[in-house]
Scaffold this active site. Sequence first.
Site, PDB file in Angstrom:
ATOM      1  CD  GLU A 267      39.698  57.876  62.754  1.00 46.30           C
ATOM      2  OE1 GLU A 267      38.955  58.151  61.792  1.00 46.30           O
ATOM      3  OE2 GLU A 267      39.354  57.992  63.945  1.00 46.30           O
ATOM      4  CE  LYS A 326      34.865  55.399  59.567  1.00 49.57           C
ATOM      5  NZ  LYS A 326      34.892  56.709  60.262  1.00 49.57           N
ATOM      6  CB  CYS A 374      36.242  56.322  63.346  1.00 50.59           C
ATOM      7  SG  CYS A 374      35.386  57.725  64.094  1.00 50.59           S
TER       8      CYS A 374
END
Length: 504
Positions: A267, A326, A374
């Site tokens: 990430e 995301k 994440c």
Amino acid sequence: MISSLVASRWSLVKDLLLCLFSAGLFIFSFPNFNLWLFAWFGFVPLFFAIQGKSKTKAFLLAYLTGFIFWLGIIYWLIHVTFSGMFVLALYLALYFGIFGLIISTYNLQLTTYSFFFIPSAWVLLEYARSHLFTGFPWVLLGYSQYLNLPVVQIADITGAWGVSFLVMLVNVAIYLAISRLSLVVSEKKKYLVPILCIIVSLGYGYYRLNQRPTTNDQRPIKISVIQGDIPQELKWDSRLSNYIINKYWDISFAAAREKPDLIIWPEAALPVIVEEEPFYYERAKDLAKEINTPLLLGAVTFRDNSYYNSALLLSKEGELLTRYDKLHLVPFGEYIPLKKTLRFLETIVPIGDFTPGREYTVFNLPAKFSVLICFEDLFPEISREFIKRGAVFLVNITNDAWFKKTTAPYQHLQASVFRAVENRVFLVRSANTGVSGFIAPTGKIVSLLADKAGNNIFVPGYKSSEISISGCGLSFYSRYGDIFIAACFFFFVLYGIIALRKRP
């Protein structure tokens, strides 16, 4: 009078020690202790502390247990915010308190209904915690069993909730067995319910573990995950941008010698915002061309006046093939809920200003896969949706450098294990500072990146492994979702109605 006072104080001390004992057992059930056996009887001391107490005392004792437990579990948040850690622990302890209140209201009795009611109540509280206020599904009770492979196999039917239910069921059975040692034979027959549940769950688990994997005709895919090991305090230092990109370049070149089909960076691996400083993005594209290997990397992107936490897939020719933004952002980390009202929180914790993505993106090189950025791997509904849209394996790219050398990365790893089992797919992890590696569809941790001393976090390097693509289709859980939660709700309501009717 004095003897009564002494007895009252001793009773309080005993209850507090029981609460502390319960909290300690649960803390030791999770990483890095991983003493998963403790979870199967960790609630028993708390049950004895609550026994015969008023609703208020039961709530407070359970709340105290939860508060101690959560402090011991999320202590690593002090590296980000001490006040935030303390407030979060106070909030999360409420679910323990409500659980104690439920037990004191309906009372633990040796009935078949109790064996379903209490575990159902706990699972429903975990489910609520996982969804209220955007959700915090960290260290579910079932996650304590992530290394206990025979037990976790039921997750492909029930999700992680079924494992939590099973662990709580055994806690209830042990408590009732200890508190009612002098039972007549007819009463002891009631224990056939938890015994049967354990036998069926373990039987299914061993069946799945010994079942020959069903694969399609596609050859195994070789993947290399890169662990840059960039400390958080250095990650966005503009003076170190060249150092960071060169480090990823060098490690990727070493990994490319093993001729992987895909190389994965973690990430936000690029140390800049792509559109604002495109030079480093061009370096990544040049790398993909030079090593002749597709590259998946995490990066912060800027489009339409908004910042996104993105995953970018580059072809071996260095062209952008697919981008994923995301979907589920971290509240108070990547954005502020009710931003205008809670602006003061920016002074308590470092908060980004990201916009959530809108598309469940499926990449298609070298096979169909999707990326969980994440803590998106904490939410089973996101993984399920990706799988239903055609992904045949999952990738988790993350940056847990915020939390230093603590248990946080290993607690995060637990969730990835369950996402693999629930969907019966391989899950590949690439983490900035660890833990990076490969998880099989059975939940077995096939391999983790480690140095010679066996350290998984804050070590740079790469790990390569082949993964196979399952040919058995969607699992029950992938296809139908949280039906088990509906069953728990049914048990909970049914017992509540029966208990209320029995009251004079």
